[in-house]
Design an enzyme around this catalytic site. Sequence first.
Site, PDB file in Angstrom:
ATOM      1  N   SER A  77       6.462  10.222   6.230  1.00 24.63           N
ATOM      2  CA  SER A  77       5.298   9.547   6.281  1.00 24.63           C
ATOM      3  C   SER A  77       4.415   9.954   7.446  1.00 24.63           C
ATOM      4  O   SER A  77       4.242  11.104   7.742  1.00 24.63           O
ATOM      5  CB  SER A  77       5.484   8.089   6.305  1.00 24.63           C
ATOM      6  OG  SER A  77       4.307   7.418   6.134  1.00 24.63           O
ATOM      7  N   ASP A 115       3.878   6.734  -5.141  1.00 24.33           N
ATOM      8  CA  ASP A 115       3.640   6.060  -3.713  1.00 24.33           C
ATOM      9  C   ASP A 115       2.281   5.842  -3.540  1.00 24.33           C
ATOM     10  O   ASP A 115       1.241   6.445  -3.910  1.00 24.33           O
ATOM     11  CB  ASP A 115       3.658   7.668  -2.905  1.00 24.33           C
ATOM     12  CG  ASP A 115       3.789   7.218  -1.479  1.00 24.33           C
ATOM     13  OD1 ASP A 115       3.125   6.115  -0.877  1.00 24.33           O
ATOM     14  OD2 ASP A 115       4.337   8.077  -0.450  1.00 24.33           O
ATOM     15  N   HIS A 143       6.927   5.061  -1.910  1.00 22.87           N
ATOM     16  CA  HIS A 143       6.966   5.328  -0.498  1.00 22.87           C
ATOM     17  C   HIS A 143       8.269   5.473   0.319  1.00 22.87           C
ATOM     18  O   HIS A 143       8.616   6.550   0.806  1.00 22.87           O
ATOM     19  CB  HIS A 143       5.703   4.785   0.338  1.00 22.87           C
ATOM     20  CG  HIS A 143       5.368   5.276   1.703  1.00 22.87           C
ATOM     21  ND1 HIS A 143       4.814   6.357   1.521  1.00 22.87           N
ATOM     22  CD2 HIS A 143       5.877   4.846   2.830  1.00 22.87           C
ATOM     23  CE1 HIS A 143       4.697   6.677   3.055  1.00 22.87           C
ATOM     24  NE2 HIS A 143       5.407   5.776   3.823  1.00 22.87           N
TER      25      HIS A 143
END
Length: 193
Positions: free
Chosen positions: A46, A119, A155
Amino acid sequence: YDYSGYGQSRGEPSVADTYADIDAVVDFVTHKYGVGLDECVLFGQSIGSGPTCYFASKRENDIGAVVLVSPLLSALHVVSAPDAWCTPAKVFKRMDVYKNYAVVKTINAPILLIHGDRDEVVHQSHGKALWEAICKHTKPSDAVCEPYWIPGAGHDDTYERNPAEFVRHMRGVCAVVRERHQKRRLAAAAPVV
């Protein structure tokens, strides 16, 4: 490890501190454990993809590999709709940070991209655009890791969706790193004629 201001780490989050954090961690690992950079696999997830790409881009050819999980194109791209024509990423381009879309082109190491197709934090289009950028700048002699697009993953559950497949991809990266490291050792040890 956690970046400053994230997880268990003290301090306030800042771009400069995340860059200093990754420098410190890699310096610690390479010196404390005697591991060469060409044996290291940098792993950024991320927002961690920003400092990871930054660090790898500063090196010529001495990083073993880079793994980016749910990576972002840039910070402002996260808040920009993928198909919109007027977005914060376009309007405030000069103020954007973690410009992975530009930096990934300069990384001289194998890169594995892992991204879930569901995501909702960092849309999968980020990973796909990074893959396109990598492909455009890859030479035939470069080691290339095919991306792992995970069906049904969001995610934070990329590993949990299919642990065996995730580990298989990570083992593939480690095999590439070992092979490249051995070639370098053999080349360095070869007698000069």
